[in-house]
Design an enzyme around this catalytic site. Structure first.
Site, PDB file in Angstrom:
ATOM      1  N   CYS A   1      48.004 -14.122  76.891  1.00  0.00           N
ATOM      2  CA  CYS A   1      47.447 -14.774  78.077  1.00  0.00           C
ATOM      3  C   CYS A   1      47.793 -13.964  79.311  1.00  0.00           C
ATOM      4  CB  CYS A   1      48.046 -16.168  78.192  1.00  0.00           C
ATOM      5  SG  CYS A   1      47.883 -17.078  76.656  1.00  0.00           S
TER       6      CYS A   1
ATOM      7  N   ARG B   1      42.604 -10.630  79.321  1.00  0.00           N
ATOM      8  CA  ARG B   1      43.714 -10.945  78.414  1.00  0.00           C
ATOM      9  C   ARG B   1      43.474 -12.249  77.664  1.00  0.00           C
ATOM     10  NH1 ARG B   1      48.362  -8.194  79.465  1.00  0.00           N
ATOM     11  NH2 ARG B   1      49.567  -9.853  78.488  1.00  0.00           N
TER      12      ARG B   1
ATOM     13  N   TRP C   1      44.400 -17.518  75.969  1.00  0.00           N
ATOM     14  CA  TRP C   1      43.672 -17.108  74.772  1.00  0.00           C
ATOM     15  C   TRP C   1      44.326 -17.844  73.617  1.00  0.00           C
ATOM     16  CZ3 TRP C   1      43.683 -15.410  69.917  1.00  0.00           C
ATOM     17  CH2 TRP C   1      42.524 -14.798  69.443  1.00  0.00           C
TER      18      TRP C   1
ATOM     19  N   ASN D   1      53.306 -17.162  78.165  1.00  0.00           N
ATOM     20  CA  ASN D   1      52.535 -16.221  77.337  1.00  0.00           C
ATOM     21  C   ASN D   1      53.434 -15.827  76.165  1.00  0.00           C
ATOM     22  OD1 ASN D   1      51.097 -14.209  76.124  1.00  0.00           O
ATOM     23  ND2 ASN D   1      51.507 -12.665  77.709  1.00  0.00           N
ATOM     24  N   GLY D   2      53.054 -16.212  74.951  1.00  0.00           N
ATOM     25  CA  GLY D   2      53.886 -15.865  73.798  1.00  0.00           C
ATOM     26  C   GLY D   2      53.875 -16.972  72.754  1.00  0.00           C
TER      27      GLY D   2
ATOM     28  N   GLU E   1      35.377   3.810  63.669  1.00  0.00           N
ATOM     29  CA  GLU E   1      35.386   3.352  65.063  1.00  0.00           C
ATOM     30  C   GLU E   1      34.022   2.787  65.468  1.00  0.00           C
ATOM     31  OE1 GLU E   1      36.293   2.467  69.013  1.00  0.00           O
ATOM     32  OE2 GLU E   1      37.362   2.463  67.109  1.00  0.00           O
TER      33      GLU E   1
ATOM     34  N   LYS F   1      33.314  -1.020  66.920  1.00  0.00           N
ATOM     35  CA  LYS F   1      32.661  -1.292  68.219  1.00  0.00           C
ATOM     36  C   LYS F   1      31.478  -2.242  68.033  1.00  0.00           C
ATOM     37  CE  LYS F   1      35.130  -0.442  70.701  1.00  0.00           C
ATOM     38  NZ  LYS F   1      36.235   0.092  70.003  1.00  0.00           N
TER      39      LYS F   1
ATOM     40  N   GLU G   1      32.745  -5.811  67.046  1.00  0.00           N
ATOM     41  CA  GLU G   1      33.526  -6.631  67.975  1.00  0.00           C
ATOM     42  C   GLU G   1      32.732  -7.139  69.172  1.00  0.00           C
ATOM     43  OE1 GLU G   1      36.923  -4.862  69.927  1.00  0.00           O
ATOM     44  OE2 GLU G   1      36.170  -2.861  69.466  1.00  0.00           O
TER      45      GLU G   1
ATOM     46  N   HIS H   1      29.884   3.751  44.726  1.00  0.00           N
ATOM     47  CA  HIS H   1      30.873   3.181  43.794  1.00  0.00           C
ATOM     48  C   HIS H   1      31.015   1.675  43.975  1.00  0.00           C
ATOM     49  CE1 HIS H   1      31.922   7.221  42.584  1.00  0.00           C
ATOM     50  NE2 HIS H   1      32.027   7.555  43.851  1.00  0.00           N
TER      51      HIS H   1
ATOM     52  N   LYS I   1      42.201  -8.163  75.250  1.00  0.00           N
ATOM     53  CA  LYS I   1      42.450  -6.733  75.406  1.00  0.00           C
ATOM     54  C   LYS I   1      43.749  -6.254  74.779  1.00  0.00           C
ATOM     55  CE  LYS I   1      41.345  -2.667  76.887  1.00  0.00           C
ATOM     56  NZ  LYS I   1      40.315  -1.963  76.156  1.00  0.00           N
TER      57      LYS I   1
END
Ligand code: AGP
Length: 612
Positions: free
Chosen positions: A11, A36, A82, A108-109, A489, A493, A496, A512, A607
């Site tokens: 957060c 965040r 968040w 935050n945590g 990558e 992208k 997400e 395979h 983020k």
């Protein structure tokens, strides 16, 4: 109402004491920290006569709409959340209060032992929400009542009883002069002003108020008033710490004319390459990385790169150039796997932590272990003074400028470029021929121009996304060697921000098993920049085409065919990922845009991930 642990894992916290219109300053600070966490928010402000606690679900703008003229103050704290446990709701938004509403807390945590605390100290308490934060503020209140402790003493006692990660900001509504803060593992800074002081999870939140910040170490508690800050360690000893000047300015974090930060950050990559050339070279174009770091790495027998997400993918893409230039074997490990499943280490390992934010808890967990064994370590990060930078033996900065969009772009290419520069310096240090002939700054300058050429193809790439991704449920990126690394990558992208189920796959591995997923019109992007494997990758594209796939090729000019969708300028074979990734970043951007999703703040993400 079941209380659940870990109510917010990354957060944003802000606070201010000693300035008029604290509500405005807190709202703009939360706006800058929204990357965040953005599923609910709240603030508390008070002045001599009034006090207000306002919370809302959703984005900061929902909270802003609730802040009427009469809501103002000279002291206040704010929070953007968040959620992990305890669904996003107004009730679970912060600040949380004690049952008598005297104490107000943002956090935050994750508090790991909240259940024991609740049973032992708060068995009769009633809770409004589902968060562990509410447990903590009730605990402080209970300790004040049962043990006749002051707010500060009760806060200190509560900190000694709880276990977990936290950044806290506490206000006692009967004291309009003080904010109490404490930190363990989660980031938190104090900003110093003339006649006021601020607190924030990240300096960018308060850059319009001050550029002087003081770091807080784990286990410390700080009493913040308008004119002073008092830092105390766990034993209650006063700690003096110099402030540092944040090397950021507001323009760096403004979108300017761009509709989204992600597009701005994609466009900034050529400039970042040029900045890295000037920041890491001297007038004779020699690499300027401190010798003791080069000596330590040159003496190791194996390099271990530790990272998560896009940073992990950057490590994979840089393995080749590192091994070729240094002749040191390189392993890349996912932090969350490495910390609880450490492989057999070599005799003289050297650890490189890649992290844009420098705050990723999974990576920090490994660094704590590495420091425990006193192994040498280097953090390559975009945030000076971040936890992973402070706790590693060495730091190299990405100089990419703040990266606000949750989907990382310029940090990825900057990480590969810094590893290439480091590879050159180590190789030269060890007298490796390949490195002595490797003009890394010349190559990065060619790459900056190549990036610009691809970025100017936005129109073509936007059409590609429209033609191939507008309605698809899934997609694939395939390639071999470094093209496979870029496919990892590229798929991250696209996943997400457009929410298209996408896999990055080794082209030769598809047959395979996974080729079973190929259906009529399944989009399969092929990345081809390596002459040795291009024919094989094209063969694999033919295999999926014959099963109905829609193939789109991104190829280097020397390997390109007329039908290819994106032609890339030629660059150094060990550094092709720096250019071939650009169209894949833009494809994700346009696919997201064309589906009407939020480019900068994708659902379910944030983020920097500050808990494990
Ligand atoms: C990438 O777009 C994501 N934001 C995420 O995977 C990110 O790369 C990962 O969380 C690692 O973050 P870091 O580089 O700040 O450590």
């Amino acid at each position: 109402m079941p209380i659940e642990s870990g109510n917010c894992i990354m957060c944003g916290i802000v606070g201010i004491v000693g300035k008029k219109h604290a509500e405005k300053i807190i709202l703009s600070g939360l706006g800058r920290l929204e990357y965040r966490g953005y599923d609910s928010a709240g603030l508390f402000v008070s002045n001599d006569d009034t006090q207000h606690l306002v919370k809302s679900q959703g984005r900061i703008k929902n909270l802003e709409e609730k802040i009427t003229k009469d809501i103002n103050g000279t002291i206040g704290i704010g929070h953007t959340r968040w959620a992990t446990h305890g669904k996003p709701s107004e009730r679970n938004a912060h600040p949380q209060t004690s049952s008598d509403h005297r104490l107000v807390l943002v956090h935050n945590g994750v508090i790991e032992n909240f259940e024991e605390i609740q049973k032992e100290y708060l068995a009769d308490d009633h809770f409004d929400g589902e968060t562990d934060t509410e447990i903590v503020v009730h605990l402080i209140s209970a300790l004040m009542a049962k043990e006749s402790l002051s707010t500060k003493a009760a806060f200190k006692k509560a900190l000694s009883l709880i276990r977990g990660s936290y950044a806290f900001a506490l206000v006692d509504t009967q004291d309009k002069e003080t904010i109490y803060v404490a930190k363990n593992k989660s980031p938190l800074l104090i900003g110093l002003g003339e006649g006021f002081n601020v607190i924030c999870s990240d300096a960018i939140a308060m850059l319009d108020q001050t550029s002087h910040f003081v770091e807080i170490a784990d286990g410390e508690m700080v009493t913040v008033t308008a004119c002073a800050i008092h830092i105390e360690d766990e034993k209650g000893n006063l700690v003096y710490r110099e402030s540092y000047e944040a090397q950021l300015d507001l323009n760096d974090i403004e979108k300017g004319a761009y509709p989204f930060y992600m597009l701005k950050e994609i466009d900034e990559q050529p400039a970042v390459m040029r900045r890295l050339i000037s920041d890491y070279s001297d007038e004779k174009k020699q690499v300027t990385i401190n010798d003791s770091l080069l000596q330590q790495i040159s003496a190791c027998d194996r390099l271990y790169i530790i990272a998560c997400g896009t940073s992990y993918n950057a490590g994979c893409a840089a393995k080749n150039v590192l091994e070729t230039m240094t002749q040191i074997p390189v392993e890349i490990h996912l932090s969350s796997e490495f910390s609880y499943n450490m492989p057999l280490l070599s005799k003289k390992p050297f650890f490189i932590f890649l992290s844009q934010s420098g705050e990723t808890a999974d990576s920090r967990q490994v660094l704590v272990q590495i420091n425990h064994f006193d192994f040498p370590s280097l953090t390559i990060t975009n945030v000076a003074g971040s936890t992973l930078s402070r706790e590693a033996k060495h730091t190299l900065l990405l100089h990419a400028g703040p990266e606000i969009a949750v989907a990382s772009t310029k940090a990825y290419t900057a990480q590969i470029a810094v590893l290439a520069i480091l590879a050159k310096a180590i190789g030269k240090n060890k007298g490796i021929d390949a490195s002595i002939d490797f003009d890394v700054f010349g190559e990065l300058s060619i790459i900056a121009a190549a990036m610009e050429a691809v970025i100017n193809e936005k129109g073509t790439i936007s059409q590609l996304a429209k033609d191939h991704l507008k309605h698809t449920r899934n997609a694939f990126y395939i390639g071999r060697g470094n093209d496979y690394n870029v496919s990892l990558e590229a798929s991250l992208k696209l996943k997400e921000i457009s929410y298209i189920q996408t896999e990055g796959f080794a082209a030769g591995e598809l047959k395979h098993g996974t080729i079973a997923l190929i259906e009529e019109k399944t989009p399969v992007f092929g990345i081809i920049t390596n002459g040795k494997t291009s024919a094989h990758t094209r063969g694999n594209l033919k295999e999926v085409e014959s099963r109905g796939a829609d193939t789109i090729v991104i190829a280097s000019a020397s390997l390109a065919k007329e039908t290819d969708a994106v032609i890339l300028p030629e660059v150094h074979p060990l550094l092709t990922s720096l250019v071939s990734v650009i169209p894949t970043q833009l494809i994700a951007y346009f696919a997201c845009l064309q589906r009407g999703y939020d480019v900068d703040k994708p659902r379910n993400l944030a983020k920097s991930v500050t808990v494990e």
